[in-house]
Design an enzyme around this catalytic site. Structure first.
Site, PDB file in Angstrom:
ATOM      1  N   HIS A 170       0.875  -1.187   0.000  1.00 57.34           N
ATOM      2  CA  HIS A 170       0.000   0.000   0.000  1.00 57.34           C
ATOM      3  C   HIS A 170       0.908   1.232   0.000  1.00 57.34           C
ATOM      4  CE1 HIS A 170      -2.838   2.897   1.877  1.00 57.34           C
ATOM      5  NE2 HIS A 170      -3.803   2.095   1.483  1.00 57.34           N
ATOM      6  N   ASP A 223       2.992  -4.805   7.953  1.00 55.21           N
ATOM      7  CA  ASP A 223       1.772  -4.005   7.826  1.00 55.21           C
ATOM      8  C   ASP A 223       0.592  -4.969   7.906  1.00 55.21           C
ATOM      9  OD1 ASP A 223      -0.519  -2.820   6.878  1.00 55.21           O
ATOM     10  OD2 ASP A 223       0.400  -1.976   5.066  1.00 55.21           O
ATOM     11  N   GLN A 269      -4.625  -5.401   6.740  1.00 58.92           N
ATOM     12  CA  GLN A 269      -5.630  -6.299   6.149  1.00 58.92           C
ATOM     13  C   GLN A 269      -5.559  -7.703   6.730  1.00 58.92           C
ATOM     14  OE1 GLN A 269      -7.976  -5.197   4.259  1.00 58.92           O
ATOM     15  NE2 GLN A 269      -7.166  -3.212   3.635  1.00 58.92           N
ATOM     16  N   LYS A 274     -10.486  -0.718  10.515  1.00 54.31           N
ATOM     17  CA  LYS A 274     -10.634  -1.878   9.620  1.00 54.31           C
ATOM     18  C   LYS A 274     -11.006  -3.137  10.388  1.00 54.31           C
ATOM     19  CE  LYS A 274      -7.240  -0.113   6.276  1.00 54.31           C
ATOM     20  NZ  LYS A 274      -8.026   0.325   5.114  1.00 54.31           N
ATOM     21  N   CYS A 320      -4.696   2.533  -3.721  1.00 52.03           N
ATOM     22  CA  CYS A 320      -3.474   3.018  -3.054  1.00 52.03           C
ATOM     23  C   CYS A 320      -2.310   2.052  -3.259  1.00 52.03           C
ATOM     24  CB  CYS A 320      -3.689   3.265  -1.571  1.00 52.03           C
ATOM     25  SG  CYS A 320      -4.852   4.564  -1.244  1.00 52.03           S
TER      26      CYS A 320
HETATM   27  N1  PLP Z   1      -1.862  -0.927   4.571  1.00 50.41           N
HETATM   28  C1  PLP Z   1      -2.796  -1.625   3.919  1.00 50.41           C
HETATM   29  C2  PLP Z   1      -2.457  -2.982   3.387  1.00 50.41           C
HETATM   30  C3  PLP Z   1      -4.061  -1.082   3.725  1.00 50.41           C
HETATM   31  O1  PLP Z   1      -4.987  -1.767   3.057  1.00 50.41           O
HETATM   32  C4  PLP Z   1      -4.342   0.210   4.248  1.00 50.41           C
HETATM   33  C5  PLP Z   1      -5.658   0.838   4.023  1.00 50.41           C
HETATM   34  O2  PLP Z   1      -6.369   0.540   3.108  1.00 50.41           O
HETATM   35  C6  PLP Z   1      -3.342   0.881   4.926  1.00 50.41           C
HETATM   36  C7  PLP Z   1      -2.117   0.286   5.074  1.00 50.41           C
HETATM   37  C8  PLP Z   1      -3.566   2.241   5.501  1.00 50.41           C
HETATM   38  O3  PLP Z   1      -4.463   2.198   6.544  1.00 50.41           O
HETATM   39  P1  PLP Z   1      -4.992   3.553   7.212  1.00 50.41           P
HETATM   40  O4  PLP Z   1      -5.517   4.397   6.092  1.00 50.41           O
HETATM   41  O5  PLP Z   1      -6.039   3.084   8.146  1.00 50.41           O
HETATM   42  O6  PLP Z   1      -3.843   4.191   7.893  1.00 50.41           O
END
Ligand code: PLP
Length: 404
Positions: free
Chosen positions: A122, A199, A202, A225, A363
């Site tokens: 992401h 990270d 998900q 999430k 993203c």
């Molecule tokens: N990492 C992953 C794999 C994501 O899917 C997302 C959000 O869609 C993020 C990071 C970023 O999360 P946040 O916008 O809640 O900080």
């Protein structure tokens, strides 16, 4: 017995209609809906507890502090961290990565040092490293994947060099659904004496995560999430690493003592928590984690797996659908294109049928470049989705296709 219809009753929004159609909410990868208990926890705290934490001797402040610190213990237990000192509250995964990139970069990286990320990150696990690259001249190396959407572990091993300082990799891809073999990847990194950040944005909503079993050095997720509130998330870090990192932001809470000549910093975890924390958010996050734990993370994962397999079978039946990501280990995320229909058109028309899917690059533009596409439509499942909703999606896609 997983009683999805009973669980759905916990989520008031699921009974609303969109354009007079029942809502089919398949945008759980972006954010999940909230069970009543989570919203009630917030309302209750604002109405009957609210006071700033940590600094008060009065009743409400002490009660709010207790709730906030109990929440840290709930997160610790949920991730199986060793100590609450290892649980840093942040605004979400994005802030967690920025904190790490800044503090780890300050302490341990200089020009020419390397961080390894993967092609399926992401943007929030790419851009903070690029900011560090701009500041310090570090080098970003990228783990490639095969066409099924699986990272190439042989290539990964080859990326290590004496300059490698950190691996920063996504647990579950928000586009492909791939569940990366992070335990194995951490083992490989540790053989090279390199720590690993995962990270988990998900992953945490869909499977049990045990940071000690993974031996992750750092791990992040977002509250919103995992059926919790927006604006609060977590950075887990092993205490011996966090101890060595400098603070990320300065202000109240994170100090020991301040004079104009010299300031000392607070101990863990407060060293990384400048300013008034979102203490109402942390209470509600703990409530969400208790809620999913009571259902069982394994049970949620199994249900979503069943839904995913069902959806994939139904996609195959109707044909002319390209699904991106076909990893042996995959979660409940389906990114797809239908014929030559633009994903925005598909998403917009599905919306008119009450079906919420995400469209675009999700993203993950470097991943889109690797796939040679601009974007996809994406259905991502949550604990309350049903096979009937998958059928509605399939019927919706058929309908849109007939229109083109
Ligand atoms: N990492 C992953 C794999 C994501 O899917 C997302 C959000 O869609 C993020 C990071 C970023 O999360 P946040 O916008 O809640 O900080």
């Amino acid at each position: 017995m997983y009683d999805v219809n009973k669980l759905r009753e916990d989520f008031p929004i699921l009974s609303r209609t969109i354009y007079n159609k029942p809502l089919v909410y398949f945008d759980n990868g972006a954010t999940t809906q909230k069970p009543r208990v989570v919203v009630d926890a917030m309302v209750n705290e604002y109405y009957s507890v609210n006071a700033n934490v940590h600094r008060g001797v009065h009743f409400l402040s002490m009660r709010a502090t207790e709730l906030h610190e109990e929440s840290r213990e709930v997160v610790r237990n949920f991730l199986n961290a060793r100590s609450t000192n290892e649980i840093i509250f942040t605004r979400g995964t994005t802030e967690s990565v920025n904190l790490l990139a800044y503090s780890f970069g300050e302490a341990f990286m200089k020009e020419g040092d390397e961080v390894i990320v993967s092609v399926m990150e992401h943007h929030s696990n790419i851009v903070p490293w690029q900011l560090l690259r701009d500041r310090k001249g570090i080098v970003i190396k990228v783990i490639p994947m095969n066409d099924r959407g699986e990272l190439l572990l042989d290539e990964y091993e080859k990326l290590f060099s004496p300059r490698t300082k950190l691996v920063s990799v996504v647990h579950v891809s928000n586009v492909l659904g791939t569940i990366n073999p992070v335990k194995q990847m951490i083992e490989i990194a540790h053989k090279h004496d390199v720590p690993v950040f995962v990270d988990g944005a998900q992953a945490v909503p869909h499977m049990p995560v045990d940071v000690q079993a993974l031996d992750a050095d750092f791990y992040a997720f977002s509250g919103h999430k995992v059926y919790g509130p927006t604006g609060v998330g977590v950075l887990y870090g092993k205490e011996n690493w966090l101890d060595k990192l400098p603070p990320y932001q300065g202000g109240g809470e994170m100090i020991g003592s301040v004079s104009f000549e010299r300031t000392t910093y607070n101990e863990l975890p407060y060293k990384f928590e400048a300013g008034t924390p979102d203490y109402v958010g942390t209470t509600a996050l703990a409530c969400a984690l208790r809620y999913v734990s009571a259902i069982g993370m394994d049970a949620i994962g199994n249900w979503e797996h069943e839904l995913t397999q069902y959806a994939l079978r139904r996609f195959e039946e109707i044909g002319d659908i390209r699904v991106f990501g076909n990893a042996a280990e995959r979660g409940g995320v389906l990114s797809f294109q239908v014929g030559n229909i633009h994903h925005f058109d598909l998403g917009t028309l599905l919306d008119r049928l009450g079906i919420a899917v995400r469209t675009g690059h999700h993203c993950a533009q470097p991943l889109m470049q690797r796939l040679g596409i601009e974007g996809t439509a994406r259905a991502s499942f949550g604990l309350y989705n049903t096979k009937e909703e998958v059928d509605a999606l399939i019927a919706g896609i058929e309908r849109v296709r007939k229109m083109f």
